[in-house]
Design a protein around this motif. Sequence first.
Motif, PDB file in Angstrom:
ATOM      1  N   SER A  91       0.825  -1.204   0.000  1.00 52.17           N
ATOM      2  CA  SER A  91       0.000   0.000   0.000  1.00 52.17           C
ATOM      3  C   SER A  91       0.858   1.252   0.000  1.00 52.17           C
ATOM      4  N   ASN A  92       0.398   2.253  -0.747  1.00 50.66           N
ATOM      5  CA  ASN A  92       1.015   3.575  -0.703  1.00 50.66           C
ATOM      6  C   ASN A  92       0.192   4.545   0.131  1.00 50.66           C
ATOM      7  N   ASP A  93      -0.893   4.031   0.748  1.00 49.18           N
ATOM      8  CA  ASP A  93      -1.731   4.831   1.625  1.00 49.18           C
ATOM      9  C   ASP A  93      -1.212   4.697   3.053  1.00 49.18           C
ATOM     10  N   THR A  94      -0.852   5.817   3.649  1.00 45.39           N
ATOM     11  CA  THR A  94      -0.217   5.799   4.973  1.00 45.39           C
ATOM     12  C   THR A  94      -1.097   5.157   6.029  1.00 45.39           C
ATOM     13  N   ALA A  95      -2.355   5.580   6.105  1.00 46.34           N
ATOM     14  CA  ALA A  95      -3.256   5.041   7.129  1.00 46.34           C
ATOM     15  C   ALA A  95      -3.455   3.539   6.951  1.00 46.34           C
ATOM     16  N   GLN A  96      -3.593   3.100   5.713  1.00 43.43           N
ATOM     17  CA  GLN A  96      -3.785   1.675   5.445  1.00 43.43           C
ATOM     18  C   GLN A  96      -2.547   0.878   5.841  1.00 43.43           C
ATOM     19  N   GLN A  97      -1.375   1.402   5.540  1.00 46.57           N
ATOM     20  CA  GLN A  97      -0.157   0.675   5.885  1.00 46.57           C
ATOM     21  C   GLN A  97       0.044   0.616   7.396  1.00 46.57           C
ATOM     22  N   VAL A 113       9.787  -6.273   8.799  1.00 47.42           N
ATOM     23  CA  VAL A 113      10.509  -5.571   7.736  1.00 47.42           C
ATOM     24  C   VAL A 113       9.524  -4.602   7.106  1.00 47.42           C
ATOM     25  N   VAL A 114       9.861  -3.316   7.116  1.00 48.45           N
ATOM     26  CA  VAL A 114       8.916  -2.295   6.642  1.00 48.45           C
ATOM     27  C   VAL A 114       9.596  -1.348   5.662  1.00 48.45           C
ATOM     28  N   LEU A 115       9.023  -1.239   4.464  1.00 48.71           N
ATOM     29  CA  LEU A 115       9.347  -0.147   3.561  1.00 48.71           C
ATOM     30  C   LEU A 115       8.171   0.808   3.631  1.00 48.71           C
ATOM     31  N   PRO A 116       8.295   1.893   4.398  1.00 52.03           N
ATOM     32  CA  PRO A 116       7.146   2.768   4.631  1.00 52.03           C
ATOM     33  C   PRO A 116       6.766   3.597   3.409  1.00 52.03           C
ATOM     34  N   ALA A 117       5.455   3.776   3.218  1.00 57.93           N
ATOM     35  CA  ALA A 117       4.994   4.690   2.176  1.00 57.93           C
ATOM     36  C   ALA A 117       5.505   6.096   2.459  1.00 57.93           C
ATOM     37  N   ASP A 118       5.579   6.429   3.749  1.00 60.10           N
ATOM     38  CA  ASP A 118       6.088   7.724   4.190  1.00 60.10           C
ATOM     39  C   ASP A 118       6.805   7.497   5.513  1.00 60.10           C
ATOM     40  N   GLY A 119       8.122   7.644   5.506  1.00 57.00           N
ATOM     41  CA  GLY A 119       8.909   7.344   6.698  1.00 57.00           C
ATOM     42  C   GLY A 119       8.501   8.178   7.898  1.00 57.00           C
ATOM     43  N   LYS A 120       8.269   9.466   7.681  1.00 54.67           N
ATOM     44  CA  LYS A 120       7.884  10.352   8.790  1.00 54.67           C
ATOM     45  C   LYS A 120       6.546   9.936   9.374  1.00 54.67           C
ATOM     46  N   ALA A 121       5.575   9.675   8.510  1.00 52.81           N
ATOM     47  CA  ALA A 121       4.227   9.363   8.968  1.00 52.81           C
ATOM     48  C   ALA A 121       4.138   8.012   9.671  1.00 52.81           C
ATOM     49  N   ILE A 142      13.475   5.989   5.291  1.00 55.92           N
ATOM     50  CA  ILE A 142      13.836   5.898   6.708  1.00 55.92           C
ATOM     51  C   ILE A 142      12.819   6.576   7.619  1.00 55.92           C
ATOM     52  N   PHE A 143      12.597   5.959   8.776  1.00 51.82           N
ATOM     53  CA  PHE A 143      11.772   6.562   9.814  1.00 51.82           C
ATOM     54  C   PHE A 143      12.477   7.800  10.373  1.00 51.82           C
ATOM     55  N   ASN A 144      11.707   8.669  10.986  1.00 45.60           N
ATOM     56  CA  ASN A 144      12.265   9.912  11.533  1.00 45.60           C
ATOM     57  C   ASN A 144      13.123   9.709  12.770  1.00 45.60           C
ATOM     58  N   SER A 145      12.894   8.616  13.478  1.00 47.55           N
ATOM     59  CA  SER A 145      13.621   8.368  14.716  1.00 47.55           C
ATOM     60  C   SER A 145      14.352   7.037  14.652  1.00 47.55           C
ATOM     61  N   PRO A 146      15.631   6.999  15.047  1.00 45.93           N
ATOM     62  CA  PRO A 146      16.350   5.723  15.092  1.00 45.93           C
ATOM     63  C   PRO A 146      15.792   4.768  16.140  1.00 45.93           C
TER      64      PRO A 146
END
Length: 346
Positions: A91-97, A113-121, A142-146
Amino acid sequence: MAHLTSRRGLLFGTAAVSAGALLAGCTSNESDSDDAAANDRPAADDKPGKKVTIGFAGPQADHGWLNAINENAKSRAGSYEDVTLEITEGSNDTAQQIGQIETLINKKVDVLVVLPADGKALTQVGLKAMRAGIPVVNLDRIFNSPQAYRCWIGGDNYGMGLNAGHYIGEQLKDKKNARVIELAGLDNLELTKQRTKGFDDALKNYPNIEKVARQAAEFTVESGQAKMAQLLQAQSKFDALWNHDDDQGVGALRAIEQSGRDDFLMVGGAGALSAFQAIKKDDGVLKATVLYPPTMAASAIDLARALGQGKGVSGLAEFEIPSSLTLYSAVVDKANVDQYMSTGFK
């Protein structure tokens, strides 16, 4: 053996005993190598060991590279007898993912294992998994926080541009007043900016070369064709083109063919099978492509399995897997294309 600390404690570094000692003591199938034995350290290997359930939340496969990410993950997981893959619908939808990842957390998978649609969100859901004692392998975006991941693995966007620039620079270093153009990807993405910066920094080493035009496309065949047609119309003479993405490069090559021009060389990006085949055939402008390897998803599965089995990485002295791994953006041209052909994505 009874665990001396919680999984959460291990993830956040609050264990009362060293992680290395705990992992060495609790591993079910240690490496037989003399090196591993000498270091009293379990290393990842292909031998079946402790069963691991890996949750995989990847992207919607609406692009060749993204589809290759999903396929690499599934293929690698299937090669291990001790790995079960729980894969979500991309999914490329943040809420759905986020909902899909929360479902995997509730299923109590061993590793994510996560490839986020939006790392920040998606940072908060990564933190939620880590706090639940589920280590997260953050793939590429990448996520915003390590604190939201145990390990990040991804491509080198700056290095991709840098290596493309150096390759073109070496081809044109003896040409006076050489002119190059750039067909970039989506300009609102940080990765596009990094690729352009790397390219520009590399060209600074070649004072005879000037970048005379740059056009942003959208990582699609259609946009590649339309934007390349505009560049060709605006630039009557140039010596080299760097295109950020091999998918949009399919469209760019269509526009080039329609223009009838072949007085320049082209370098692509990512590593599509069609690009490799064109480079090998060597009867057009495309002479090389710079990798952004989707095999990173297979490596992410390897890392997740090692985490789930309490192992390190074979060939490294450390007890733990690294906290980050940046892949190298190799240049593939006619000289080495056969080596990479099997990794090309459709």
